[in-house]
Every structure is written in C-alpha cells, then in structure tokens.
Design an enzyme around this catalytic site. Structure first.
Site, mmCIF file in Angstrom:
data_model
loop_
_atom_site.group_PDB
_atom_site.id
_atom_site.type_symbol
_atom_site.label_atom_id
_atom_site.label_comp_id
_atom_site.label_asym_id
_atom_site.label_seq_id
_atom_site.Cartn_x
_atom_site.Cartn_y
_atom_site.Cartn_z
ATOM 1 C CG ASP A 354 -1.893 1.066 1.303
ATOM 2 O OD1 ASP A 354 -2.785 1.071 0.439
ATOM 3 O OD2 ASP A 354 -1.808 1.927 2.215
ATOM 4 C CD GLU A 383 -2.356 2.029 -3.402
ATOM 5 O OE1 GLU A 383 -3.500 2.264 -3.805
ATOM 6 O OE2 GLU A 383 -1.969 2.329 -2.253
#
Ligand code: CA
Length: 670
Positions: A354, A383
């Site tokens: 993340d 990400e």
C-alpha cells in the site's frame, strides 16, 4: 486519534502525474537524531519461547527503564509477574523467565522522559488475544494444519503469468447467497462444494472455475477498527489501519480470544487455496499506523519509526496522520523481516504494498531480493504513489516513475485504468471503452505495459509522459479495485442512458483490454458476476449491504461470468499475451496506423513469446456504433467478436474488411 482514513481519494489522486513538490533533505533536522541510534539485527526480538523458558528482548535505545508484564489471560486480568528488563546490546532490553509459559500473555512498558508509557504488545508480537492488546506465548507447532510441511504455493516463473483477484474476506462470503458456513472468516475459503440458490458454485470452487491464479487478500494482519470483542455487530472495515503487523486479524477467525485459532485458521485458508493450485498475495500497509503516539512503534521507540516535519510534527504522506521511515535501518529491517516472516511461517506467495512510494527504493529492493531467496515464485507489487508530500526526496521514493530503478518490483498502471474507463475521481467521465475519444494513445501505453515502443507516443499520455517501465514484469494492469467505484458502478454513473446489457458489453471490452495487454492483469472480486457497491466509491467502513457480493448474480449474469472465464483461459493458454521483455514487445507487437477514432488495432506476430499461434489480431472498438477494419486475408479462427469469446474459437473468418460490433473486441488467430 486516526483509526481510519478516507484513503481512496487521496491515495489515488497523486498517481496521475510526476510529483510536483520540491525536493527536500533526506531527513529533516529534527530527524537527524535517529541516524545515531544503535540498531539490532538479531532475529530474536521480543520473544523466543520453548517449553523450558521464555526469553524477551525489546529494542528501545532511548528508554530509561523497561518492564515486562506477564498475564494469565488476554484481557480483564492483573499481571502475575512484573519484571524489570536489563539494558543489553544495541539498544535492546532483555529478560529471561524459566519454565513453560505457553498460554500466557505479555506486554512491555517503557519509561520515557521520566514517565511510564502505556503498555504495548511490542512491534514483533506473533500471536495476540482479543483486539491485540496483549501478545501471546504459544507453541507454533500447534498452529500447523495437517500436511503443512509439504504445503507449496503455485510455481511462478514470471509475474506476467499471474492472474490476480483482489478480495475482501467479508465481501466474498458474508452474503447468505454464498452458501458458505464460515461467513466472513478465513475458513470460508476452505469450504468446498458451496453454491448459490440456483446451484452455481461459490467460494473456492468458484475461484477454481474462474481460473485466477492468485487471490490478493485485503489487509489480513491485525488491524485496529473492528472490535473483536463484539463481532456479531456486523462491523466492516477494509483494514488499512495496522495495529499488529505480524499477527492475523482476529475478526476473520472463529475465536479472537484464543491466540492459536487465528494463526491456525489463516494457515488452513492458505493450505486450501494452495491445494486448489491458487496462490495468496497479502496486502501490506507498512507505510503508516492506525495511531500516532499510541501505536506500538511509538510505545516502544518514540519518534524513531516515523518521519517528521521540521517543527517536529508527524509528516503525513499517507493521508492517515503519519508516515513511517523506511530509510532508517531498524524500520527497513522491520519491513524486510516482517514479509520474510509471512513468507516463511504462512507460506504467503506475494505481497502488495500500500502507498509503496512512501518507502525508499533501497528497502523495496531488499524486500524483493530477500523474498526471492525464500521462494523464487514470490512476487511484489505496489501502489507507486503517495497520498501527500513526504520528507523523503522523490528520487528515493518507490514511485511508479522509479520502477525501472528497482529490481523485482511491479506497480499499478493508473494509465490504463483511467484511459479505459474514464478518470477515477470524476464519476461521469468516460474512457476509451465507453466511447470517449482522446484516450487511444494512453490505452496503447497500457497495452505495451509502459515500456518503450516505436509506435507509442508518450507525449500524448494522459498520466505518464515517458516509458517508465523497462519490462512488462513491472506493470499491473487493472480497471478497478477496492478503491473508488466498482466497474459496474462506474459504468452506471458514466453511461446513465445505457441499458444494463450495454454496460455489460462495456465491462467486457474494458477487461478484454486488461487481460490481453502486456503486464500482469488484476481484477476486483465479483466483477465477473457484475457486482456493484450501490454507487459507494469509498466503502471502507460501509456495511455488508454495500460491500457483500450477491452470488445469485452469477445466475442472472451467467454470460458475463462465462466471458470472464474464457478471457482468463485465453490469456493462460497463450504466452503471446505474457511477454517478459520490452524488446519482445517492440518486435512482436505491431499497431495498425491510421485507425479510426476510438479504435485500436494491433497484431501479435511471429509466434510471440513461443505462442502456438503464428499471428493474433486484436481490435478494440470503443465506439457505440459498428466500425469497419481491414484485416489481412488469411484463414483466421475467430476468438472474440460482438461481446462473445471462446478461447477455442467461435468460428472462422477469411479476413478482409470486417465490421467490428459496437463496444466490443475482435480477436482473430491463426
Ligand atoms: Ca484487530
């Protein structure tokens, strides 16, 4: 206190352009102090227990004193022992207790600036009781399911061979239509033979039928927001609020109070998936913690694990109130050792980071390299953006624009995501698959997995202006995920005049682009049955009525499911869609020039990547009307046309001028 954050909007909004903010110093002056702290590299942090003794070692270099408390139960009990720990090597404090401590619980408390801080289970608790406030001493041998020592995940030679399916435990099984007994639990995925009201398979049988290679489970470490002491209250959370990083979440177990149960049940889930030939990817959120001063990091080594602004306040690249400091050795080691632990103890097959760009590229390189030593099939993606500015200079961030500098790391392509379906944050905006011209070149960027290609003009890219990937193994392609509107909802909001049949055609076209593109395809659970979330774009704490998948949709939308199943089969059977180098793509993938507006057409030629097919013709018509294309006059097998697909062929074609139906893909092979 920050227990949750509306990360959906902020996390994605910075993905669309190169970070514009000015470079800052590696550490703010305030954070320079941490560079001189001793670090401890041993593998015995916090607890090392046998039936004869329990040894404790807490890393807390600036503590004035440290206490260890032993408890008989996970809560509502007084300490049965309180032990003053002794200062030891490299900033650690130790205590040794003789005897068998299995079944007991423990916490630490440190004295800081003359004050005893709140008790903490530490940062390396591997078992905990209810809500994770006390760490547990358990015999891990008792947590292994039968056959665990022989358990293996699927062999992965290249990440581009993977088909990712992103799911939340509750979404997947909590609805009565799942027919699953252990609703919302790890054990849901161990139940074979489950079905909906009309007899279509659900649960793990559904995954096998669909053909995905890996499930990507939303955060399944112990998170903060769901009260494990009150599970019947129908609580829901995505889980992006980390509390204990090295323990499974209690609400997904059948008994959060028994620390053995959550460990064993998560292993049982992983074993069942492995037995079905399916790998497990964990979503990991090392970039921030649920709490600031109250986090386990702050209660063991105040200040060290976080970045700060020059005024001493927490910097906030996560949009959640703090950001961790992976450039500091003890934090970098924590991340590396934590993923190694999940790979070794739980046999996890991959990791999704993340807000990965909050971490430094050096730490991500270490993560990938250390995991490959454990199992070469493990892969890592994340990400490649942050949700705000960071003191870490942009060139050190694990941004998508820096992916070529890293080894063994892939990033999500927001390029293909937004170009195919329209911008994520503007619900009404349309993309290529929904008839909006001007996105063709960005879709092409997605098709070549953001690698350099002689026929792709990056200056026309919507989100990226250069070929940031050096290989397709660095790119994850998708059109939707847990964040933002589901594809179903996005289509409903951006094409309100269209019928459901027309929207399903658009979904098929969108996913056909994803699944035939170079790179690794990723899909959100339930889209294969056209699930929606009632238009809620940030459903991180919405009730089951929003988030649960209604499995009776598999009957209603059976043709949609069959389309997805065939699409996955096509990709898995044909390596032409799974090339591994940029050079291969540049040589074997040739776009047709001079195509009409909102039409993309290309050829995969010369047995690309060893494919049995000599040539594959792929045409995407994003227009709501039929378009004519010219195809070489050959004896083709029709693989997809007019919203239908069959990996074994729908019929034959002689080529020449062909009419491509509205909002559809044409795939021919020979
Ligand atoms: Ca929890």
């Amino acid at each position: 206190m920050n227990t949750n954050c509306a990360k959906a909007f902020t996390a994605m909004c910075l993905g669309s352009f190169l970070t514009p903010w000015a470079l800052s110093a590696v550490e703010t002056a305030n954070d320079d102090q941490y560079l001189s702290w001793p670090v401890y590299s041993g593998q015995d942090l916090e607890l090392d227990a046998t039936p004869r003794q329990a040894n404790f070692r807490l890393w807390s270099p600036k503590a004035e004193a440290v206490r260890l408390m032993i408890y008989p139960t996970d809560r509502n009990s007084k300490a049965i022992e309180t032990v003053d720990m002794k200062a030891s090597e490299n900033g650690t404090w130790t205590a040794s207790l003789a005897g068998n401590y299995y079944g007991k619980f423990y916490t630490f408390s440190i004295k800081h600036n003359g004050r005893w801080l709140d008790e903490t289970p530490g940062v390396w608790a591997k078992a905990v009781g209810t809500n994770g406030h006390r760490a547990a001493i358990i015999d891990f041998d008792t947590t292994d399911p039968a056959g665990w020592s022989d358990d293996r995940g699927p062999v992965v030679d290249n990440i581009t061979d993977v088909v990712l399916y992103e799911m939340h435990h509750r979404d997947f099984s909590v609805d009565p239509s799942s027919g699953i007994v252990n609703k919302g639990k790890f054990l849901a995925l161990t139940e074979a033979g489950t079905h909906n009201q009309t007899g279509e398979s659900t649960g793990i049988d559904h995954l096998k039928e669909l053909g995905v290679t890996h499930v990507h489970i939303l955060p399944s470490y112990d998170y903060n927001s769901v009260d494990e002491a009150n599970l019947p209250s129908n609580q829901y959370n995505w889980g992006y609020d980390p509390y204990n990083y090295n323990v499974p979440e209690g609400s997904y177990s059948t008994n959060p109070a028994d620390p053995v149960v959550r460990v064993r049940e998560m292993k049982e889930m992983i074993k069942a998936l492995h037995d079905a030939g399916i790998g497990v990817v964990m979503d990991v959120v090392y970039n921030h913690t649920a709490d600031n001063d109250g986090s386990n990091f702050s209660l063991t080594a105040p200040g060290y694990y976080y970045r700060h602004r020059s005024d001493g306040s927490y910097s906030d690249a996560s949009g959640c109130g703090n950001e961790t400091a992976s450039e500091r050795k003890q934090m970098s080691d924590f991340i590396v050792n934590s993923v190694k632990y999940w790979a070794n103890e739980y046999h996890v097959d991959g990791f999704r980071f993340d807000l990965m760009a909050i971490h430094d590229t050096e730490t991500m390189d270490r993560v990938a390299a250390e995991l490959k030593k454990i199992n070469p099939s493990i892969f890592v993606y994340g990400e490649g953006w942050t949700a705000g500015d960071s003191p870490l200079p942009a060139e050190r961030r694990a941004l998508k624009e820096n992916v070529a500098k890293m080894e063994g790391i892939a990033v999500f392509s927001d390029d293909i995501r937004d170009a195919v379906k329209g911008h994520y944050s503007n619900a009404a905006d349309r993309g290529f698959a929904t008839g909006k011209p001007g996105n063709e070149e960005t879709v092409k960027i997605g098709i070549v997995a953001s690698t350099a290609h002689p026929q792709v003009d990056y200056s026309k890219g919507n989100n990226s202006k250069f070929a940031y990937a050096s290989a397709p193994t660095q790119i994850i392609n998708y059109v939707s995920c847990h964040d933002d509107l589901t594809l179903t909802d996005k289509l409903a909001k951006s094409m309100p005049e269209a019928s459901e049949t027309e929207r399903q055609r658009a979904a098929r076209l969108a996913q056909t682009i994803v699944f035939t593109s170079q790179g690794t395809p990723f899909m959100f659970a339930g889209e294969e049955v056209f699930r929606d979330k009632k238009g809620v774009h940030n459903s991180y704490k919405s009730p089951d009525s929003i988030n649960a998948i209604d499995w009776n949709l598999k009957h209603k939308n059976s043709e949609q499911f069959e389309y997805y199943r065939q699409l996955i089969k096509l990709r898995k059977e044909h390596p032409a869609f799974r090339m591994t180098t940029a050079d291969q793509i540049a040589r074997h993938l040739v776009f047709d020039e001079k195509t009409d507006e909102n039409v993309i057409s290309y050829t995969l030629r010369d047995h690309a990547n060893g494919d049995v097919w000599k040539e594959i013709k792929v045409v995407f018509n994003g227009n709501p009307k039929a378009m004519e294309v010219k195809v070489a006059k050959r004896n083709w097998t029709v693989i997809a046309e007019d919203g239908r697909i069959d990996a074994d062929g729908l019929g034959s074609s002689r080529g020449g001028k062909i009419s491509v139906a509205p909002t559809s893909a044409l795939i021919l092979a020979r």
